[in-house]
Design a protein around this motif. Structure first.
Motif, short mmCIF file in Angstrom:
data_model
loop_
_atom_site.label_atom_id
_atom_site.label_comp_id
_atom_site.label_asym_id
_atom_site.label_seq_id
_atom_site.Cartn_x
_atom_site.Cartn_y
_atom_site.Cartn_z
N ALA B 166 0.83 -1.21 0.00
CA ALA B 166 0.00 0.00 0.00
C ALA B 166 0.87 1.25 0.00
O ALA B 166 0.60 2.22 -0.73
N LEU B 167 1.92 1.24 0.80
CA LEU B 167 2.73 2.45 0.94
C LEU B 167 3.57 2.73 -0.30
O LEU B 167 3.81 3.88 -0.65
N PHE B 168 4.03 1.66 -0.96
CA PHE B 168 5.00 1.89 -2.03
C PHE B 168 4.43 1.69 -3.43
O PHE B 168 4.92 2.27 -4.39
N ASN B 169 3.41 0.83 -3.54
CA ASN B 169 2.90 0.55 -4.88
C ASN B 169 1.54 1.17 -5.16
O ASN B 169 1.00 0.99 -6.24
N MET B 170 0.95 1.82 -4.16
CA MET B 170 -0.41 2.33 -4.37
C MET B 170 -0.50 3.76 -3.85
O MET B 170 0.14 4.11 -2.87
N THR B 171 -1.34 4.52 -4.52
CA THR B 171 -1.63 5.85 -4.00
C THR B 171 -2.79 5.70 -3.03
O THR B 171 -3.55 4.72 -3.12
N PRO B 172 -2.97 6.69 -2.12
CA PRO B 172 -4.12 6.61 -1.22
C PRO B 172 -5.43 6.42 -2.00
O PRO B 172 -6.27 5.62 -1.61
N GLN B 173 -5.57 7.11 -3.12
CA GLN B 173 -6.81 6.98 -3.87
C GLN B 173 -6.98 5.57 -4.42
O GLN B 173 -8.07 5.01 -4.43
N GLN B 174 -5.88 4.98 -4.85
CA GLN B 174 -5.95 3.60 -5.36
C GLN B 174 -6.40 2.64 -4.26
O GLN B 174 -7.16 1.71 -4.52
N ILE B 175 -5.90 2.89 -3.05
CA ILE B 175 -6.31 2.03 -1.92
C ILE B 175 -7.82 2.15 -1.71
O ILE B 175 -8.55 1.16 -1.60
#
Lengths: 161, 823
Positions: B166-175
């Motif tokens: 989540a922290l490195f491969n995703m943006t907050p919006q993607q989560i």
């Protein structure tokens, strides 16, 4: 625990207040700690909190009387909490409670004169699969019958005398 | 320990931990959750440590304390790896065998395996147990494999990889999008879409933002959150950190109720460990994202689990709800945007991030994907925590997982969703359950408590129980809830006590409607559910209480009557011994009778009556049959039945008081003693000693046969007359005889120590020819010719009987008639 000399009690209350002084939103935690240390929330504690933190006495009373974890009267050495949650209820918690009232000699919510036992009901201890459940000073007893509870109480009584 | 500062650090650590672990090394996993502790898990653990030390296996065998696996009734539970053998109901005394057989030789101790209560089959592996076979355990699975106090155990199983992703491969919006796409809904009961809640908070104005774990699991009959937090705190924590990152929060709270001390402890340890490893706190895993978590303990108030009340409590105010004009996602804790989710919701987050929304959607229903943990309890064979896909039917839960109704009674209903939930009756057994379906049935998901009720559960009393509970927990701030519940409770109490009135049902419905429409928070708005659903599905039970004063489930105490069926009673005396009110009359081998005026209806006699007799009857709304008269109560006559007794047999004296009363009433009693009085002894005393004491205490003169006189005189007791038995018999029959003192005939003659054939003849003569005389046989063999006789008795019982006559006379001595003659 309730037998501490008065000065000690006051010192203890002050010590606990020290820990929380200057922070906001701490009243409940503060009162819980006093309850844990002294086994009840004495009048002096309420006065002292009022003096030192400026919280109105009425507000402190409101909190203490709202939560079941806090008590305005001294509690006994053994806090016997009979779970009357739904699962325990339909498995006969009421009878266990009656047996406890008989064995201890006080009604739910009361403390014996010798400060040995306090009997309480509790909504749910989360041991629903083992009902009826009773918790005594942090120890859980599951699948109880009125008889086994009577034995537990009489053992505790023997132990402490 | 150096803080982890990148995802590769975490992977490296994970590999190291796994490499360090010897997969062949035996590990004993002991469940130490609250449930197993209540059954003695700590004692088992201590015995295990001791036994391993004794056998010199330290270091060769690992011990792991784990969390709850759900089947609490089978506790204390132990699992042995790598063989994955599960043992249930382990006692400390089983431990030596378990160590020497299973750990040392790899053999199974079959007596400790799970034995199915339905089929009787034993099961070695968990998925052979029907209770587990039908579950889908995403969240609870790990509880068996990890020590909740060890972050390394969690990391070894892939823990915190979702956080790294989540922290490195995703943006907050993607989560947020992923969570939205997964369709995850709030597991705390409301079922609000989690992703939408997060998005609202993310987009809301105001800094800082907060995230909160709600573990104020106040619903009675539910412990899913406790099991998760006790057993796998890192899973919740990982979900929380991901959520914080997604919504942009820098501070979080874990709110735990006061009744769950172990959950608090484990979460505290988890937070400290995560901080130490750099998974929590400043610059998590070197990502630049910082987040801290605090634990807040509740203080025992049900309503504080409501979101606004909980936030009030964290703010240090009294935990009472406040009006939600603006959703807490925008204005929550300290008026700042706040995401509050249930423990179980947070626990789902790492799984969704790791495996994706599509995987999550593959389980459950379209509107409610995923699994749900339920607490199954009440009258089912298997009780405990179950995790099942949404959309499962109640029938599957009750019969496949729960193993059916206890004692094979009839299923009546399940109560789902805690106090504000509702009952679902038999006709909906095949309805698939998810958030929406339950609301349609008038119930709700709530906290996932399923309480199974059988034909013994009264629906009116169930409603009363929940309303009483909610009434006690209502904070009192708004009138509809405070007063509505109070009045509803009062009415329901009247109904279960048999004082219900026809208009009560209408009043209850009005109260329910007002609460639903006008209460301030969800507690009051849903409080009427148990009332409405029981009224909807079980109206006939209300009618029976009100119009017939009858409780169909035979459960409401005030409407019950207990009686003993004389046809079935075997005289086993169990009920007599159990009755706390001494409301049962009878002796061994006698039909027992309940004295209604003394009975407090506790039902203990009903429970102890052996199932082969089932003599104690419970009825409601009818009057019990009249009790049978005393003389017909003997089941076995305690004498030889071949006796020819002409018109009447002697009454049996089973109570020493009978003799005392006879002596009290008599004008001129006398005791007749034969030589057998010298031949009977018990506990260093001869019968003569007791009889002399009786004569002296009651001041009754003695007529003795010549061969006893010497012994009497030795005991300072001079007989009033010395005659042969034949002579005594003929004098007593003679109506002209004026007694030993010449002042008038005797009216009560007590015989003791006579040969049976003599007393039989004498008393037969007296019975037929001296009807003015009452005869008492105090020998321990029933004599049908006397007026009153002892039954056949052992010597011990006989001596005790006479001694208790003496002591009872001493008690009432002032009232006893004292004849002129004293011995």
């Amino acid at each position: 625990m309730g037998m501490m000399p008065k000065e000690d009690v006051e010192a203890k209350i002050d010590m606990i207040i020290d820990k929380y002084a200057g922070k906001s939103g701490v009243l409940i935690q503060l009162l819980l700690e006093i309850q844990r240390e002294l086994n009840w929330v004495p009048r002096e504690a309420i006065k002292r909190i009022n003096e030192r933190l400026g919280i109105p006495e009425s507000e402190i009373y409101r909190v203490v009387s709202f939560y079941t974890a806090m008590s305005l009267t001294p509690r006994g050495k053994y806090l016997v909490r009979v779970c009357t949650g739904t699962a325990c209820y339909i498995r006969g918690a009421q009878r266990v409670l009656t047996a406890a009232e008989k064995a201890i000699g006080v009604k739910a919510g009361e403390t014996t004169d010798d400060l040995k036992f306090t009997l309480q009901t509790v909504n749910c201890l989360g041991c629903c699969a083992l009902g009826p459940v009773v918790e005594i000073n942090g120890k859980y007893y599951g699948l109880l019958t009125p008889k086994t509870l009577e034995n537990i109480i009489s053992n505790l009584r023997g132990e402490s005398s | 320990m150096k803080k982890l500062s990148s995802p590769s650090d975490l992977e490296e650590l994970r590999n190291k931990i796994i490499a360090r672990k010897d997969p062949k090394k035996p590990i004993v996993a002991v469940c130490v959750s609250t449930g197993c502790q209540a059954l003695g898990a700590q004692e088992v653990l201590a015995a295990l440590v001791e036994e391993i030390r004794k056998q010199g296996l330290e270091g060769k065998v690992g011990i792991r304390c784990t969390g709850c696996l759900g089947l609490c009734e089978g506790g204390p539970r132990i699992a042995i790896y790598p063989d994955e053998v599960f043992y249930f109901k382990v006692k400390p005394s089983d431990v030596p065998l378990l160590v020497s057989k299973t750990l040392l030789k790899g053999e199974i101790v079959s007596s400790l395996l799970y034995s199915d209560p339905v089929t009787g089959k034993t099961a070695k592996k968990l998925d052979e147990v029907p209770f587990y076979r039908y579950q889908t355990r995403l969240l609870l699975e790990m509880n068996a494999q990890i020590d909740p106090a060890s972050i390394e155990d969690y990391i070894a199983l892939g823990g915190y990889s979702a956080l790294a992703k989540a922290l490195f491969n995703m943006t907050p919006q993607q989560i947020i999008d992923e969570i939205k796409r997964s369709g995850l809904r709030g597991r705390g009961g409301g079922g609000f879409p989690t992703g939408r809640k997060w998005e609202t908070t993310r987009n809301a104005h105001g800094e800082p933002k907060y995230v909160i774990v709600n573990c104020d699991e106040g619903d009675p009959g539910v412990f899913a959150n406790r099991a998760l937090m006790e057993g796998n705190p890192h899973l919740i924590l990982e979900g929380l950190i991901i959520g914080a990152y997604a919504v942009g929060a820098s501070e979080g709270y874990v709110y735990v109720r006061e009744e769950y001390p172990l959950a608090v402890k484990h979460m505290q340890i988890a937070i400290e460990q995560a901080e130490k490893y750099g998974l929590l706190g400043e610059n998590i895993l070197g990502s630049g994202f910082s987040f801290k978590v605090k634990i807040h303990r509740g203080a025992g108030a049900f309503v504080s689990g409501e979101s606004t009340a909980l936030m009030n409590a964290i703010e240090g105010k009294v935990g009472e709800p406040r009006p939600k004009y603006i959703h807490t996602a925008e204005k929550g804790l300290w008026e700042k945007p706040t995401v509050l989710n249930n423990v179980e919701t947070w626990a789902n987050v790492p799984l969704i991030i790791n495996k994706g929304a599509d995987w999550f959607r593959s389980m459950g229903t379209k509107e409610s994907p995923g699994t749900k943990i339920f607490t199954l309890s009440g009258k089912v064979k298997n009780t405990g925590l179950i995790e099942v896909p949404m959309g499962i039917t109640i029938r599957e839960i009750v019969y496949k997982i729960g193993g059916g109704i206890k004692g094979d009674k009839k299923f009546k209903a399940v109560h789902i969703g805690g106090p504000s939930g509702g009952v679902v009756p038999e006709q909906h057994l095949d309805t698939p359950i998810d958030f929406d379906e339950l609301v349609r049935l008038g119930s709700m998901m709530g906290s996932g408590g399923i309480i199974v009720m059988d034909s013994d559960t009264c629906m009116v009393d169930t409603a009363r129980y929940f309303i009483d509970f909610l009434s006690g927990e209502s904070c009192g701030k708004c009138v509809p809830c405070r007063e509505g519940l109070k009045q509803a409770r009062r009415i329901l109490e009247e109904i279960v006590a048999g004082r219900g009135k026809p208009e009560h049902i209408k009043t209850l419905l009005e109260l329910a409607e007002t609460m639903r429409d006008a209460a301030l928070c969800a507690l009051g708005q849903t409080a009427a559910n148990p009332l409405l659903t029981t009224l909807q599905y079980f109206e006939d039970e209300y009618f029976a209480h009100i119009f017939e004063r009858r409780c169909p489930a035979l459960s409401c105490k005030d409407l019950l009557t207990f009686y003993i069926d004389p046809e079935k009673c075997s005289g086993c005396h169990q009920c007599y011994r159990t009755c706390p009110e001494q409301a049962i009359e009878g002796e061994q081998d006698q039909i027992h009778v309940i004295i209604q005026s003394k009975c407090n209806k506790c039902g203990q006699c009903y429970d102890v009556c052996p199932p082969e007799y089932k003599a104690v009857q419970k009825i409601s709304g009818e009057t019990p049959p009249p009790v049978i008269p005393q003389e017909y109560r003997w089941l076995k006559q305690p004498w030889q039945t071949a006796e020819v007794t002409q018109t009447r047999k002697a009454w049996v004296m089973s109570n020493p008081n009978t003799v005392v009363n006879l002596i009290k009433k008599a004008n001129k009693p006398i005791i007749v003693i034969g030589h057998a009085i010298l031949e009977n002894a018990y506990a260093d005393k001869k019968l003569i000693d007791h009889v002399v004491e009786l004569a002296q205490t009651a001041a009754i003169p003695i007529i003795a046969t010549p061969n006893v006189t010497g012994e009497l005189i030795k005991r300072n007791c001079k007989p009033a007359a010395v005659l042969s038995l034949m002579e005594i018999g003929s004098r007593l029959v003679d109506r002209e005889w004026l007694g030993v003192d010449g002042n008038g005939p005797h009216d009560l003659v007590i015989f003791v120590g006579l040969p049976y054939y003599m007393s039989y003849e004498i008393m037969s003569a007296l019975k037929n020819f001296a009807k003015n005389i009452v005869t008492v046989n105090l020998d321990n063999m029933y004599n049908p010719q006397s007026t009153w006789s002892l039954p056949n008795m052992s010597t011990r019982e006989w001596f005790n009987f006479i001694m208790s006559i003496v002591s009872k006379i001493k008690e009432v001595n002032g009232n006893v008639h004292v004849p002129r003659y004293t011995c």
